[in-house]
Design an enzyme around this catalytic site. Structure first.
Site, mmCIF file in Angstrom:
data_model
loop_
_atom_site.group_PDB
_atom_site.id
_atom_site.type_symbol
_atom_site.label_atom_id
_atom_site.label_comp_id
_atom_site.label_asym_id
_atom_site.label_seq_id
_atom_site.Cartn_x
_atom_site.Cartn_y
_atom_site.Cartn_z
ATOM 1 C CE LYS A 226 -3.116 2.652 2.997
ATOM 2 N NZ LYS A 226 -3.788 2.700 4.320
ATOM 3 C CG ASP A 231 -5.710 8.322 4.433
ATOM 4 O OD1 ASP A 231 -6.533 8.919 3.710
ATOM 5 O OD2 ASP A 231 -6.023 7.404 5.206
ATOM 6 C CE LYS A 238 -6.427 8.968 7.865
ATOM 7 N NZ LYS A 238 -6.898 7.787 8.604
ATOM 8 C CG ASP A 249 -2.044 5.453 5.136
ATOM 9 O OD1 ASP A 249 -1.957 4.448 5.864
ATOM 10 O OD2 ASP A 249 -3.103 5.781 4.577
ATOM 11 C CG ASP A 308 -9.860 7.465 6.856
ATOM 12 O OD1 ASP A 308 -8.810 7.567 6.185
ATOM 13 O OD2 ASP A 308 -9.872 7.474 8.097
ATOM 14 C CD GLU A 310 -6.753 5.416 2.417
ATOM 15 O OE1 GLU A 310 -5.615 5.052 2.795
ATOM 16 O OE2 GLU A 310 -7.676 5.641 3.226
ATOM 17 N NE ARG A 312 -10.716 -1.255 3.941
ATOM 18 C CZ ARG A 312 -11.282 -1.440 5.126
ATOM 19 N NH1 ARG A 312 -12.457 -2.069 5.216
ATOM 20 N NH2 ARG A 312 -10.705 -0.997 6.219
#
Length: 458
Positions: A226, A231, A238, A249, A308, A310, A312
């Protein structure tokens, strides 16, 4: 050899002691040293350090406390504190800590400093390698950890999708691997709609990084990381506290690159492929929205339950691509869920697989390498939670339960043909410094998986 190590004919001795062995250790010291230790209340508590002076005032000996062998828990990286304690000089172990190999590795890991933006004096302590250790292997693992840490620690203004791709390309070129990258709207043309959807609101174009290395006749091992370089949470924004360390992230991508570096440097007999969807999840007028529906590379339509969730989404398209060539082993790493942290904390990433042999091997190597991992179940009764009323599945089921498991089940929908699949929900960050683990970006799962692959394909 790693800069933390140095061959030398003379060195200041380091003696390890525990509460139960201290009387024996102290009895072997000169009387003046025993009195000095008593005056300084040295009792060999774990992490306790004492420098013993020579008659001329120079450093003659170092005492360092570690956990008792009978302790319920022993930090095998405890010697990783030493680089931050010792004055500049050359040192050697006079006796064995609980695990000499891990102690030497910890010394190297504890010497790491991130100094791209601020000059930090690197520890001046160097360790004479203990006899019988494979220093090439230890250096390989320490260098890979430094790569992962450097990538994660670099702030997002200097580590966006393009910079991450440049780092991957440099690694590929170093080892003679093939490199390609699909950028921006070409993702739509080549059928990676979820990666494009997550990254389209950023001024920095999303991309899919693809590295291939090794003999095509060898077993296919594919790594997917990933690469969300920052993010915000998207429109499901967030809070500031949750956004504060979101430069990390892309920790899955960083650790996948670290693992790939070890594999290629060791020349393991695998056909390696590395896939990294690199995006920035930003807020703009064209950002993807809650309840939007997007197709995926696999042909499954995904409803957006939460912007949020995102990670996956971008992994789903990359996993679908990886799965198409039926790899022998497909591994994905990502900083995916707060639920994993609630369940297991920052130090202990959960992993998921239905391959019982693989699960046992992962757990065994995680223990042996002091690279902690804990198996969690792909609990199929929760799979129905992913159902959507308007699409094939929802990326973020409502409710607060089993968030790491449902994320794993979501990704499982995109893996069908791989002979074996391993998913690891890492944190990629050390919140407060620990022995051998400075505060900041962290290499997690990569060493354990590398040793597993070395055992199988060395």
């Amino acid at each position: 050899m790693h800069p933390a190590f140095q061959n030398a004919s003379s060195a200041v001795p380091i003696t390890f002691a525990t509460k139960s062995t201290w009387d024996t250790v102290s009895a072997a010291l000169p009387a003046t040293a025993r009195r000095f230790a008593a005056a300084n209340a040295f009792a060999a508590k774990p992490g306790q350090y004492l420098a013993l002076p020579a008659e001329d005032g120079s450093l003659a000996h170092v005492l360092f406390g570690i956990e008792d062998a009978s302790s319920e828990w022993r930090d095998l990286f405890r010697p990783g504190q030493l680089p931050g304690l010792l004055p500049a000089g050359t040192y050697s172990f006079t006796n064995e800590p609980h695990d000499t190999r891990l102690a030497a590795l910890a010394f190297a890991l504890g010497s790491y400093r991130f100094n791209r933006y601020r000059k930090n004096d690197a520890p001046g302590a160097r360790l004479v390698p203990p006899d019988g250790l494979d220093m090439v292997e230890l250096t390989r693992m320490a260098d890979a950890a430094a790569l992962a840490r450097d990538l994660i620690n670099t702030p997002a203004n200097d580590m966006g999708p393009d910079e991450l791709a440049q780092a991957a390309q440099a690694l590929a070129e170093k080892f003679g691997a093939a490199y390609s990258c699909i950028i921006g709207d070409d993702l739509l043309k080549q059928n990676f709609p979820l990666i494009h959807a997550v990254g389209m609101a950023s001024t920095r174009a999303p991309r899919l990084i693809d590295i291939t290395w090794g003999d095509a006749s060898h077993p296919k091992v594919t790594l997917v990381g990933k690469g969300v370089c920052f993010d915000t949470g998207g429109l499901d924004l967030k809070p500031s506290s949750g956004m504060l360390i979101m430069k990390k992230d892309m920790g899955g991508a960083a650790n996948v690159l670290a693992l790939a570096q070890m594999i290629m440097d060791a020349k393991l007999k695998v056909r390696l492929r590395v896939l990294i969807p690199a995006v920035e999840n930003s807020v703009a007028g064209n950002a993807f929205r809650p309840l939007d529906i997007f197709p995926s590379r696999k042909g499954v339509n995904v409803e957006i339950g939460n912007t949020d969730a995102e990670g996956r989404l971008v992994l789903a398209d990359a996993l679908a691509l990886a799965d198409e060539e039926k790899p022998d082993l497909l591994i994905d790493l990502g900083t995916l869920t707060g639920a994993a942290r609630v369940a297991l904390g920052p130090d202990l990433p959960p992993f998921y697989t239905n391959d019982e042999t693989l699960a046992a091997d992962v757990a065994r190597h995680a223990r042996a390498e002091n690279d902690p991992l804990w198996r969690m179940p792909l609990w199929m009764p929760y799979d129905s939670w992913l159902d959507s009323k308007t699409a094939n599945l929802n990326n973020a089921p409502g409710g607060a339960f089993a968030g790491s498991i449902t994320c794993a089940l979501f990704l499982k929908r995109f893996v069908e043909s791989a002979k074996s699949w391993l998913h690891v929900d890492i944190y990629g960050w050390t919140p407060s410094a620990k022995p051998a683990r400075p505060e900041g970006g962290e290499c997690q799962a990569a060493r354990a998986i590398y040793k597993l692959l070395s055992e199988r394909h060395g």
